[in-house]
Design a protein around this motif. Structure first.
Motif, PDB file in Angstrom:
ATOM      1  N   GLU A 121     -27.074  27.418  -2.476  1.00 24.41           N
ATOM      2  CA  GLU A 121     -28.154  26.434  -2.423  1.00 24.41           C
ATOM      3  C   GLU A 121     -27.590  25.015  -2.387  1.00 24.41           C
ATOM      4  O   GLU A 121     -28.309  24.058  -2.165  1.00 24.41           O
ATOM      5  N   GLN A 122     -26.334  24.946  -2.632  1.00 22.09           N
ATOM      6  CA  GLN A 122     -25.701  23.635  -2.701  1.00 22.09           C
ATOM      7  C   GLN A 122     -25.597  23.031  -1.302  1.00 22.09           C
ATOM      8  O   GLN A 122     -25.298  23.713  -0.337  1.00 22.09           O
ATOM      9  N   GLU A 123     -25.861  21.731  -1.234  1.00 19.66           N
ATOM     10  CA  GLU A 123     -25.777  21.107   0.078  1.00 19.66           C
ATOM     11  C   GLU A 123     -24.388  20.551   0.335  1.00 19.66           C
ATOM     12  O   GLU A 123     -23.635  20.315  -0.589  1.00 19.66           O
ATOM     13  N   GLN A 124     -24.110  20.375   1.596  1.00 15.16           N
ATOM     14  CA  GLN A 124     -22.837  19.777   1.987  1.00 15.16           C
ATOM     15  C   GLN A 124     -23.065  18.280   2.197  1.00 15.16           C
ATOM     16  O   GLN A 124     -24.008  17.888   2.868  1.00 15.16           O
ATOM     17  N   VAL A 125     -22.170  17.496   1.615  1.00 16.61           N
ATOM     18  CA  VAL A 125     -22.301  16.044   1.769  1.00 16.61           C
ATOM     19  C   VAL A 125     -21.542  15.610   3.009  1.00 16.61           C
ATOM     20  O   VAL A 125     -20.384  15.986   3.190  1.00 16.61           O
ATOM     21  N   LYS A 126     -22.231  14.850   3.845  1.00 16.29           N
ATOM     22  CA  LYS A 126     -21.541  14.299   5.016  1.00 16.29           C
ATOM     23  C   LYS A 126     -21.783  12.805   5.085  1.00 16.29           C
ATOM     24  O   LYS A 126     -22.905  12.346   4.878  1.00 16.29           O
ATOM     25  N   PHE A 127     -20.699  12.077   5.350  1.00 14.84           N
ATOM     26  CA  PHE A 127     -20.835  10.624   5.476  1.00 14.84           C
ATOM     27  C   PHE A 127     -20.665  10.225   6.935  1.00 14.84           C
ATOM     28  O   PHE A 127     -19.779  10.739   7.609  1.00 14.84           O
ATOM     29  N   GLU A 128     -21.522   9.329   7.377  1.00 19.88           N
ATOM     30  CA  GLU A 128     -21.312   8.745   8.710  1.00 19.88           C
ATOM     31  C   GLU A 128     -20.299   7.627   8.507  1.00 19.88           C
ATOM     32  O   GLU A 128     -20.652   6.537   8.027  1.00 19.88           O
ATOM     33  N   LYS A 129     -19.059   7.934   8.834  1.00 17.84           N
ATOM     34  CA  LYS A 129     -17.970   7.043   8.411  1.00 17.84           C
ATOM     35  C   LYS A 129     -18.102   5.610   8.914  1.00 17.84           C
ATOM     36  O   LYS A 129     -17.736   4.671   8.222  1.00 17.84           O
ATOM     37  N   SER A 130     -18.639   5.446  10.119  1.00 15.92           N
ATOM     38  CA  SER A 130     -18.705   4.088  10.680  1.00 15.92           C
ATOM     39  C   SER A 130     -19.661   3.207   9.886  1.00 15.92           C
ATOM     40  O   SER A 130     -19.489   1.995   9.811  1.00 15.92           O
ATOM     41  N   ARG A 131     -20.697   3.813   9.291  1.00 13.27           N
ATOM     42  CA  ARG A 131     -21.715   2.997   8.612  1.00 13.27           C
ATOM     43  C   ARG A 131     -21.638   3.062   7.101  1.00 13.27           C
ATOM     44  O   ARG A 131     -22.265   2.257   6.414  1.00 13.27           O
ATOM     45  N   PHE A 132     -20.918   4.033   6.581  1.00 12.70           N
ATOM     46  CA  PHE A 132     -20.976   4.308   5.150  1.00 12.70           C
ATOM     47  C   PHE A 132     -20.602   3.094   4.286  1.00 12.70           C
ATOM     48  O   PHE A 132     -21.356   2.694   3.392  1.00 12.70           O
ATOM     49  N   MET A 133     -19.442   2.475   4.584  1.00 14.60           N
ATOM     50  CA  MET A 133     -18.990   1.368   3.730  1.00 14.60           C
ATOM     51  C   MET A 133     -19.943   0.177   3.805  1.00 14.60           C
ATOM     52  O   MET A 133     -20.191  -0.493   2.801  1.00 14.60           O
ATOM     53  N   MET A 134     -20.493  -0.047   5.006  1.00 15.98           N
ATOM     54  CA  MET A 134     -21.439  -1.161   5.152  1.00 15.98           C
ATOM     55  C   MET A 134     -22.688  -0.891   4.317  1.00 15.98           C
ATOM     56  O   MET A 134     -23.228  -1.776   3.664  1.00 15.98           O
ATOM     57  N   ASP A 135     -23.116   0.367   4.342  1.00 15.86           N
ATOM     58  CA  ASP A 135     -24.286   0.796   3.571  1.00 15.86           C
ATOM     59  C   ASP A 135     -24.068   0.592   2.073  1.00 15.86           C
ATOM     60  O   ASP A 135     -24.914   0.041   1.380  1.00 15.86           O
ATOM     61  N   VAL A 136     -22.902   1.036   1.610  1.00 16.26           N
ATOM     62  CA  VAL A 136     -22.592   0.936   0.179  1.00 16.26           C
ATOM     63  C   VAL A 136     -22.529  -0.539  -0.232  1.00 16.26           C
ATOM     64  O   VAL A 136     -23.135  -0.956  -1.215  1.00 16.26           O
ATOM     65  N   GLN A 137     -21.807  -1.343   0.566  1.00 19.35           N
ATOM     66  CA  GLN A 137     -21.650  -2.760   0.236  1.00 19.35           C
ATOM     67  C   GLN A 137     -23.001  -3.472   0.251  1.00 19.35           C
ATOM     68  O   GLN A 137     -23.291  -4.297  -0.626  1.00 19.35           O
ATOM     69  N   ALA A 138     -23.852  -3.115   1.234  1.00 19.02           N
ATOM     70  CA  ALA A 138     -25.176  -3.748   1.318  1.00 19.02           C
ATOM     71  C   ALA A 138     -25.970  -3.455   0.048  1.00 19.02           C
ATOM     72  O   ALA A 138     -26.669  -4.331  -0.483  1.00 19.02           O
ATOM     73  N   ASN A 139     -25.857  -2.236  -0.448  1.00 19.51           N
ATOM     74  CA  ASN A 139     -26.581  -1.883  -1.675  1.00 19.51           C
ATOM     75  C   ASN A 139     -26.032  -2.603  -2.899  1.00 19.51           C
ATOM     76  O   ASN A 139     -26.796  -2.995  -3.773  1.00 19.51           O
ATOM     77  N   VAL A 140     -24.707  -2.774  -2.933  1.00 21.46           N
ATOM     78  CA  VAL A 140     -24.108  -3.511  -4.064  1.00 21.46           C
ATOM     79  C   VAL A 140     -24.570  -4.977  -4.021  1.00 21.46           C
ATOM     80  O   VAL A 140     -24.973  -5.545  -5.040  1.00 21.46           O
ATOM     81  N   ASP A 141     -24.566  -5.565  -2.807  1.00 20.00           N
ATOM     82  CA  ASP A 141     -25.017  -6.959  -2.667  1.00 20.00           C
ATOM     83  C   ASP A 141     -26.470  -7.106  -3.090  1.00 20.00           C
ATOM     84  O   ASP A 141     -26.840  -8.056  -3.782  1.00 20.00           O
ATOM     85  N   ARG A 142     -27.301  -6.138  -2.664  1.00 25.04           N
ATOM     86  CA  ARG A 142     -28.715  -6.172  -3.023  1.00 25.04           C
ATOM     87  C   ARG A 142     -28.879  -6.069  -4.542  1.00 25.04           C
ATOM     88  O   ARG A 142     -29.727  -6.705  -5.141  1.00 25.04           O
TER      89      ARG A 142
END
Lengths: 197, 168
Positions: free
Chosen positions: A15-36
């Motif tokens: 039942e466990q899901e597999q985590v997948k990151f879209e590498k090109s956008r992931f860091m921008m996404d994380v940083q945007a959330n930290v800034d917010r």
């Protein structure tokens, strides 16, 4: 069931899901959330301090406008109270446990200290918040009204309003401590006890 | 952005993402909650990266942050930030491994529900144990001594096995 079997079972859950990151956008996404996050924290601090920040310049102007010595003194005291409240808000914010890299037990202990401070501030709100503010406001009004023709009645009315506001602030904070802070504190204390036993 | 820090973060995350998600799953109420919690963990790990001093391994450090985030949402010290954290670049897709037998599926359900019934402290310790962390690492993460961790794990394991037997 054997220990190894337990571990294997835990790690192979279908039942466990597999985590997948879209590498090109992931860091921008994380940083945007930290800034917010940082932006929203600044806004929250400003919102919480706004009332006091407004009070300080207003009473500074009053201290110059009104000629009555009592009103001038009261305005000065309200300004000092405002500065004190800003310091209390800042100090409380600093104690909020946001260092997630502490150990689980240290984090729990820090959380407990923060919640105990919150409880104390709410329970003693009359002493450090309401009583000084209301007494200084009353003094301010006495200074303004005492020489007016119907001043005596106005002073009595203001006094009654100040007492009523003080009682309301006191009880609202007691309720808040009991309803919101104490259950959290109990949960954290239970967790510390469970972890240490 | 510090490139070295970013590389450490991404490498550690790639190695541990499944484990971190499994830890989140025991603290989450449902699927949506799990996803929110996991995203919150990712953001907070990155936010806390400047405080990573390489005294412990990045893996151990990431588990520590994860447990504390899970805990702070449980005690509602951190308000839910559904509106705040939204990461389209993180996808959770269904597991594509070999199918398990009906019996194993059942046992997994029992195992998960028994862990969920524990208090948050025990949940954290047993999850780290099931992820095969050494007692020394579990001690670093929890702040307990190694001996204490060993005693605790023994006790929790017994509780867990009894619960699974009762359920089955």
């Amino acid at each position: 069931m054997m220990e190894e079997e337990l571990k294997k079972l835990w790690q192979s859950s279908p039942e466990q899901e597999q985590v997948k990151f879209e590498k090109s956008r992931f860091m921008m996404d994380v940083q945007a959330n930290v800034d917010r996050f940082h932006k929203s924290m600044k806004q929250l601090y400003l919102r919480e301090s706004m009332g006091v920040i407004i009070i300080i310049p207003i009473f500074l102007i009053y201290a110059f406008i009104f000629p009555q010595p009592l009103t001038k003194v009261a305005s000065g005291l309200i300004i000092l109270w405002g500065i004190y409240i800003l310091l209390v808000i800042r100090k409380t914010k600093q104690q909020k446990p946001e260092q997630y890299s502490l150990s689980y037990l240290e984090y729990l202990q820090q959380t407990r200290a923060y919640l105990e401070l919150q409880k104390k501030l709410r329970k003693n709100v009359l002493l450090w918040y309401a009583l000084p503010l209301l007494s200084f406001s009353f003094l301010f009004l006495v200074g303004l009204l005492k020489d007016k023709p119907d001043g005596k009645n106005a002073i009595i009315t203001s006094g009654i309003i100040c007492v009523a506001v003080g009682i309301a602030i006191h009880f609202l904070n007691r309720i808040s401590a009991k309803k919101f802070v104490e259950p959290k504190l109990k949960k954290v204390n239970d967790l510390i006890q469970a972890l240490e036993e | 952005m510090d490139i070295e820090l970013e590389n450490t973060f991404l490498t550690g995350l790639e190695r541990n993402k499944q484990k971190l998600l499994r830890i989140c799953s025991v603290y989450a109420r449902d699927h949506e909650d799990k996803k929110d919690l996991f995203q919150e963990v990712l953001v907070n790990i990155w936010k806390s990266m400047p405080s990573f001093k390489a005294k412990s391994s990045i893996d151990t450090w990431m588990y520590r942050v994860t447990l504390n985030i899970c805990l702070s949402t449980q005690t509602k010290l951190t308000k839910k930030k559904k509106h705040f954290i939204n990461m389209d670049s993180v996808k959770l897709s269904q597991y594509e491994g070999p199918p398990l037998t009906e019996e194993d599926n059942q046992r997994i359900l029992f195992l998960r529900s028994c862990i969920k019934m524990m208090n948050d402290a025990d949940k954290g310790v047993i999850t780290l144990y099931l992820e095969e962390l050494a007692y020394k690492d579990i001690a670093t993460i929890t702040g307990l001594t190694e001996n204490h961790v060993a005693v605790k794990i023994k006790r929790i394991k017994k509780k867990l096995l009894n619960c699974i037997i009762e359920k089955s």
